[in-house]
Design a protein around this motif. Structure first.
Motif, PDB file in Angstrom:
ATOM      1  N   LEU A 220     -20.561   2.885  -7.452  1.00 33.90           N
ATOM      2  CA  LEU A 220     -19.422   3.769  -7.222  1.00 33.90           C
ATOM      3  C   LEU A 220     -18.099   3.104  -7.598  1.00 33.90           C
ATOM      4  CD1 LEU A 220     -20.573   5.165  -3.750  1.00 33.90           C
ATOM      5  CD2 LEU A 220     -20.911   6.196  -6.015  1.00 33.90           C
ATOM      6  N   PHE A 221     -17.002   3.821  -7.386  1.00 37.58           N
ATOM      7  CA  PHE A 221     -15.670   3.271  -7.586  1.00 37.58           C
ATOM      8  C   PHE A 221     -15.413   2.169  -6.554  1.00 37.58           C
ATOM      9  CE2 PHE A 221     -15.352   7.413  -9.562  1.00 37.58           C
ATOM     10  CZ  PHE A 221     -14.512   7.204 -10.644  1.00 37.58           C
ATOM     11  N   ASP A 222     -14.668   1.156  -6.945  1.00 38.23           N
ATOM     12  CA  ASP A 222     -14.342   0.058  -6.039  1.00 38.23           C
ATOM     13  C   ASP A 222     -13.229   0.509  -5.095  1.00 38.23           C
ATOM     14  OD1 ASP A 222     -13.527  -2.226  -4.736  1.00 38.23           O
ATOM     15  OD2 ASP A 222     -13.457  -3.474  -6.530  1.00 38.23           O
ATOM     16  N   PRO A 223     -13.510   0.659  -3.797  1.00 39.89           N
ATOM     17  CA  PRO A 223     -12.498   1.165  -2.856  1.00 39.89           C
ATOM     18  C   PRO A 223     -11.372   0.174  -2.573  1.00 39.89           C
ATOM     19  CG  PRO A 223     -14.477   0.531  -1.671  1.00 39.89           C
ATOM     20  CD  PRO A 223     -14.807   0.423  -3.129  1.00 39.89           C
ATOM     21  N   THR A 224     -11.513  -1.085  -2.996  1.00 37.53           N
ATOM     22  CA  THR A 224     -10.460  -2.079  -2.749  1.00 37.53           C
ATOM     23  C   THR A 224      -9.344  -2.001  -3.783  1.00 37.53           C
ATOM     24  OG1 THR A 224     -11.463  -3.864  -4.065  1.00 37.53           O
ATOM     25  CG2 THR A 224     -12.194  -3.621  -1.775  1.00 37.53           C
ATOM     26  N   LEU A 225      -9.574  -1.274  -4.876  1.00 37.58           N
ATOM     27  CA  LEU A 225      -8.573  -1.157  -5.930  1.00 37.58           C
ATOM     28  C   LEU A 225      -7.628   0.012  -5.626  1.00 37.58           C
ATOM     29  CD1 LEU A 225     -10.844  -1.713  -9.067  1.00 37.58           C
ATOM     30  CD2 LEU A 225      -9.287  -3.371  -8.004  1.00 37.58           C
ATOM     31  N   LYS A 226      -6.350  -0.264  -5.561  1.00 39.02           N
ATOM     32  CA  LYS A 226      -5.351   0.759  -5.270  1.00 39.02           C
ATOM     33  C   LYS A 226      -4.779   1.370  -6.544  1.00 39.02           C
ATOM     34  CE  LYS A 226      -5.923  -0.343  -0.999  1.00 39.02           C
ATOM     35  NZ  LYS A 226      -6.827   0.494  -0.172  1.00 39.02           N
ATOM     36  N   SER A 227      -5.188   0.866  -7.673  1.00 40.76           N
ATOM     37  CA  SER A 227      -4.798   1.388  -8.984  1.00 40.76           C
ATOM     38  C   SER A 227      -5.820   0.861  -9.989  1.00 40.76           C
ATOM     39  CB  SER A 227      -3.383   0.925  -9.358  1.00 40.76           C
ATOM     40  OG  SER A 227      -3.000   1.436 -10.622  1.00 40.76           O
ATOM     41  N   CYS A 228      -5.924   1.503 -11.141  1.00 38.54           N
ATOM     42  CA  CYS A 228      -6.815   1.061 -12.227  1.00 38.54           C
ATOM     43  C   CYS A 228      -8.286   1.086 -11.836  1.00 38.54           C
ATOM     44  CB  CYS A 228      -6.428  -0.342 -12.709  1.00 38.54           C
ATOM     45  SG  CYS A 228      -4.738  -0.464 -13.315  1.00 38.54           S
TER      46      CYS A 228
END
Length: 314
Positions: free
Chosen positions: A167-175
């Motif tokens: 899945l998408f990395d939830p720790t990334l706040k952008s990109c």
């Protein structure tokens, strides 16, 4: 079982969500489900969405978790063999899903299909379609250099491809979308629909205008990507970092070209990009940024010197 699941994450999107959902409802590809992930909205978003009459529409509400978490929740609730995402302030042309689905049917090795993007500004005269990228097949090297998909509302992705990379990395706040696409490109081919089908609204409050956050997390994505990239692609790292600095310069000049601090920041970032990758000086894109920088500087000097003097004399 619908073939395509369309996931719409939304947080306080009352101004645009109805138009965004309408652009999904108007797709010529009909075998879809529309999943709205209400990410803790405190405005009238939920009320507006609940009033939509469409048996393909499914609404799930959660406490606010951020964009990557909302997308992941959408994937968890989706049942389609193919997944598409559209942000709550973007639009699609009616044939977006139809043509992307056809591209994936014609290209079984591809895990993702993407299209060109139309950048829509409040002033329609500033709007334009970006048709500069035509990468298809094994696009990993090109995607290491820059996120040529350009936004999170673009691709149609096979569910099998998502299952293979997570899945998408939830720790990334952008990109987080660039990180996700890179993981897909490492394992799957990409297909391109040569048509501007994503209408990407531009505003000073958009995620990509929050430059400090974007720079921070793009650096995280680049470091992560090149830690796993093969040795023969390591030379692309400077070019990748240079692309981020060019993008920062572009955003400064796009929204804040009348402010001295932002003009100076744009100049600094453009210089950093050129120092990292001097071949930038051969690109038309860089030439355009330099012209915009010079024009913004001249106009600012004019306003600082001439306008106050004229006002004082009157």
């Amino acid at each position: 079982m619908p073939i395509i699941s369309v996931i719409i994450p939304v947080y306080n999107g009352e101004k645009t969500i109805i138009e965004t959902i309408a652009s999904v409802q108007q797709q010529t590809f009909l075998d879809i489900e529309i999943i709205v992930i209400n990410d803790g909205s405190t405005d009238k978003t939920l009320e507006l969405v609940k009033n939509i009459q469409d048996n393909r529409l499914k609404i799930f509400s959660y406490e606010n978790g951020g964009l990557p978490v909302a997308r992941n929740r959408g994937i968890t609730n989706a049942v389609g063999q193919f997944i598409a995402f559209i942000d709550a302030d973007d639009l699609w042309t009616p044939d977006k899903l139809e043509l992307q689905f056809a591209a994936l049917q014609e290209y079984p090795e591809a895990g993702l299909a993407y299209s060109w993007t139309y950048y829509k500004f409040a002033n329609e005269a500033d709007s334009y379609a970006d048709e500069s990228n035509s990468f298809a097949g094994d696009v990993y090297a090109e995607l290491l250099v820059k996120n040529f998909l350009q936004n999170g509302s673009n691709p149609l992705i096979r569910r099998a491809a998502i299952d293979s990379v997570g899945l998408f990395d939830p720790t990334l706040k952008s990109c987080e979308d660039w990180d996700f696409y890179l993981r897909l490109a490492a394992k799957w081919q990409f297909a391109l629909v040569k048509k501007a089908q994503i209408i990407y609204r531009q505003s000073p409050t958009a995620m990509t205008s929050k430059l400090d956050v974007m720079e921070k997390y793009s650096s995280v994505v680049i470091e992560r990507a090149f830690n796993t990239a093969p040795p023969e692609l390591q030379h692309l790292k400077k070019q990748s970092l240079a692309w981020v600095y060019k993008f920062t310069a572009q955003q400064c000049l796009k929204y804040n070209s009348d402010k001295l601090a932002d003009i100076k920041l744009a100049a600094k970032r453009l210089k950093m990009a050129i120092n990292l990758y001097p071949k930038n000086l051969l690109e038309d894109y860089t030439h355009g940024l330099i012209r915009k920088l010079i024009k913004s500087w001249i106009l600012l000097q004019f306003h600082m010197v001439y306008i106050p003097e004229k006002s004082h004399n009157t």
